[in-house]
Design an enzyme around this catalytic site. Sequence first.
Site, short mmCIF file in Angstrom:
data_model
loop_
_atom_site.label_atom_id
_atom_site.label_comp_id
_atom_site.label_asym_id
_atom_site.label_seq_id
_atom_site.Cartn_x
_atom_site.Cartn_y
_atom_site.Cartn_z
N SER A 1 0.94 -1.18 -0.08
CA SER A 1 0.16 -0.01 0.05
C SER A 1 0.97 1.21 -0.01
O SER A 1 0.43 2.25 -0.50
CB SER A 1 -0.98 0.04 1.16
OG SER A 1 -0.30 0.05 2.44
N HIS B 1 9.88 -1.47 1.94
CA HIS B 1 10.07 -1.59 3.27
C HIS B 1 9.77 -3.24 3.64
O HIS B 1 9.04 -3.68 2.85
CB HIS B 1 8.96 -0.75 4.07
CG HIS B 1 7.43 -0.78 3.58
ND1 HIS B 1 7.15 -0.43 2.56
CD2 HIS B 1 6.66 -1.71 4.20
CE1 HIS B 1 6.01 -0.60 2.34
NE2 HIS B 1 5.55 -1.56 3.03
P1 DGP Z 1 2.27 -2.23 2.83
O1 DGP Z 1 0.84 -2.66 2.80
O2 DGP Z 1 3.22 -3.49 3.01
O3 DGP Z 1 2.72 -1.35 1.84
O4 DGP Z 1 2.57 -1.69 4.51
C1 DGP Z 1 2.50 -0.44 4.62
C2 DGP Z 1 2.46 -0.30 6.22
O5 DGP Z 1 2.58 1.03 6.51
C3 DGP Z 1 1.14 -0.49 6.73
O6 DGP Z 1 1.31 -1.73 7.79
C4 DGP Z 1 0.66 0.54 7.51
C5 DGP Z 1 1.88 1.44 7.50
N1 DGP Z 1 1.90 2.99 7.37
C6 DGP Z 1 1.11 3.49 6.56
N2 DGP Z 1 1.10 4.87 6.70
C7 DGP Z 1 1.87 5.08 8.06
C8 DGP Z 1 2.45 6.22 8.51
O7 DGP Z 1 2.08 7.41 8.11
N3 DGP Z 1 3.25 6.11 9.61
C9 DGP Z 1 3.42 4.88 9.96
N4 DGP Z 1 4.27 4.65 10.92
N5 DGP Z 1 3.00 3.66 9.30
C10 DGP Z 1 2.46 3.84 8.27
#
Ligand code: DGP
Length: 115
Positions: free
Chosen positions: A96, A101
């Site tokens: 997403s 990461h």
């Molecule tokens: P993925 O779906 O694999 O791309 O993981 C994205 C992750 O990023 C999801 O577990 C939620 C996290 N995430 C999204 N927006 C933010 C943010 O603004 N801050 C933090 N710390 N995490 C976020």
Amino acid sequence: MDPNCIFCKIIAGEIPATVIDRDKDFIAIADVNPQAPTHLLVMPIKHYPNLNAFIDVLSNTVIARLFAFAAHLGASAGKGAGYRIVINTGPNGGQSVDHLHIHVLAGRHMSWPPG
Ligand code: DGP
């Protein structure tokens, strides 16, 4: 830096996050929506959209060092009981945020297969 990337904005300090560890090339932050007692996101500071950026350069030391960084944090958080790392890639992979990461999950038993 990609000015449209939320993780680039976190890295630049424009959006707050809980930073767990950081060196000149990598950063680990706490996931905002944790799926385990420990849920970290470990990523390169440089913007790569996803793992496909490394298909032709899998020997690249960035990837090796990124995994080492994640393994170090996972082993510590897992306290000898293990941990899981996940790299979602592309729409079907559940990605997403388009900044490469590694999810590092620890602190509970993980089931398989994933959803
Ligand atoms: P993925 O779906 O694999 O791309 O993981 C994205 C992750 O990023 C999801 O577990 C939620 C996290 N995430 C999204 N927006 C933010 C943010 O603004 N801050 C933090 N710390 N995490 C976020």
